[in-house]
Design a protein around this motif. Structure first.
Motif, PDB file in Angstrom:
ATOM      1  N   CYS A  89       1.036  -1.054  -0.338  1.00  0.00           N
ATOM      2  CA  CYS A  89       0.050   0.046  -0.685  1.00  0.00           C
ATOM      3  C   CYS A  89       0.760   1.169  -0.056  1.00  0.00           C
ATOM      4  CB  CYS A  89      -1.005  -0.185   1.206  1.00  0.00           C
ATOM      5  SG  CYS A  89      -1.962   1.321   1.345  1.00  0.00           S
ATOM      6  N   CYS A 143      -0.541   3.122   3.310  1.00  0.00           N
ATOM      7  CA  CYS A 143      -0.184   3.379   5.099  1.00  0.00           C
ATOM      8  C   CYS A 143       1.540   2.413   4.663  1.00  0.00           C
ATOM      9  CB  CYS A 143      -1.171   2.502   5.356  1.00  0.00           C
ATOM     10  SG  CYS A 143      -1.530   1.079   5.095  1.00  0.00           S
ATOM     11  N   ARG A 144       2.207   1.719   3.508  1.00  0.00           N
ATOM     12  CA  ARG A 144       2.765   0.821   3.482  1.00  0.00           C
ATOM     13  C   ARG A 144       2.791  -0.455   4.154  1.00  0.00           C
ATOM     14  NH1 ARG A 144       5.076   4.007  -0.287  1.00  0.00           N
ATOM     15  NH2 ARG A 144       6.282   5.631   0.241  1.00  0.00           N
ATOM     16  N   HIS A 145       1.750  -0.923   4.399  1.00  0.00           N
ATOM     17  CA  HIS A 145       1.050  -2.059   4.464  1.00  0.00           C
ATOM     18  C   HIS A 145       1.626  -3.253   3.642  1.00  0.00           C
ATOM     19  CE1 HIS A 145      -1.611  -5.203   4.980  1.00  0.00           C
ATOM     20  NE2 HIS A 145      -1.534  -5.507   6.036  1.00  0.00           N
ATOM     21  N   GLU A 146       2.080  -4.126   4.029  1.00  0.00           N
ATOM     22  CA  GLU A 146       2.538  -4.903   3.096  1.00  0.00           C
ATOM     23  C   GLU A 146       2.253  -6.610   3.082  1.00  0.00           C
ATOM     24  OE1 GLU A 146       6.644  -5.620   1.535  1.00  0.00           O
ATOM     25  OE2 GLU A 146       6.579  -3.919   3.085  1.00  0.00           O
ATOM     26  N   ASN A 147       1.520  -7.135   2.328  1.00  0.00           N
ATOM     27  CA  ASN A 147       1.586  -8.208   2.244  1.00  0.00           C
ATOM     28  C   ASN A 147       1.560  -9.766   1.348  1.00  0.00           C
ATOM     29  OD1 ASN A 147      -0.040 -10.776   3.675  1.00  0.00           O
ATOM     30  ND2 ASN A 147      -2.928  -9.444   3.185  1.00  0.00           N
ATOM     31  N   CYS A 199      -6.840  -2.056   0.214  1.00  0.00           N
ATOM     32  CA  CYS A 199      -5.484  -2.582   1.352  1.00  0.00           C
ATOM     33  C   CYS A 199      -6.501  -2.689   2.457  1.00  0.00           C
ATOM     34  CB  CYS A 199      -5.112  -0.801   1.817  1.00  0.00           C
ATOM     35  SG  CYS A 199      -3.137  -0.759   3.407  1.00  0.00           S
ATOM     36  N   SER A 200      -6.291  -3.607   3.080  1.00  0.00           N
ATOM     37  CA  SER A 200      -6.835  -4.371   4.096  1.00  0.00           C
ATOM     38  C   SER A 200      -6.436  -3.289   5.343  1.00  0.00           C
ATOM     39  CB  SER A 200      -6.776  -5.833   4.410  1.00  0.00           C
ATOM     40  OG  SER A 200      -5.093  -6.293   4.801  1.00  0.00           O
ATOM     41  N   ARG A 201      -5.753  -2.298   5.543  1.00  0.00           N
ATOM     42  CA  ARG A 201      -5.269  -1.806   6.759  1.00  0.00           C
ATOM     43  C   ARG A 201      -6.199  -0.105   6.503  1.00  0.00           C
ATOM     44  NH1 ARG A 201      -0.123  -1.824   8.386  1.00  0.00           N
ATOM     45  NH2 ARG A 201       0.129  -3.711   8.872  1.00  0.00           N
ATOM     46  N   CYS A 202      -5.743   0.085   5.181  1.00  0.00           N
ATOM     47  CA  CYS A 202      -6.299   1.462   5.734  1.00  0.00           C
ATOM     48  C   CYS A 202      -7.208   1.597   4.202  1.00  0.00           C
ATOM     49  CB  CYS A 202      -5.402   2.657   4.868  1.00  0.00           C
ATOM     50  SG  CYS A 202      -4.837   2.872   3.791  1.00  0.00           S
TER      51      CYS A 202
END
Length: 86
Positions: free
Chosen positions: A25, A28-32, A58-61
């Motif tokens: 992402c 927010c820099r979420h990685e998956n 993105c599942s976080r933001c």
């Protein structure tokens, strides 16, 4: 890793090699890592890995500003990592 032939792989080619799609992402820099099977069901096997980002959020933001690239083969594809203790 970030250039060359990997950038032009399709989801079908990635699945045949047993690799995953790495997602990042940009907000927010979420990685998956995602299984290619899930993306093929949504986008089709002929879809380029980089274009698959258009089908993700993105599942976080919740941002749709996601970057996708070929990921490595999972070390233990059938074994889940232990849940973090809280």
């Amino acid at each position: 890793m970030f250039g060359g032939k990997d950038r032009q792989l399709t989801l079908g080619e990635l699945r045949r090699t047993g690799r995953v799609v790495h997602c990042l992402c940009r907000r927010c820099r979420h990685e998956n890592n995602l299984a290619t099977k899930l993306l093929i069901a949504r986008a089709g096997a002929a879809t380029k890995v980089t274009y698959a980002a258009n089908f993700l959020r993105c599942s976080r933001c919740g941002s749709k500003n996601v970057w996708t690239m070929p990921g490595e083969r999972p070390r233990h594809p059938y074994r889940m990592p232990p849940a973090p203790e809280r």
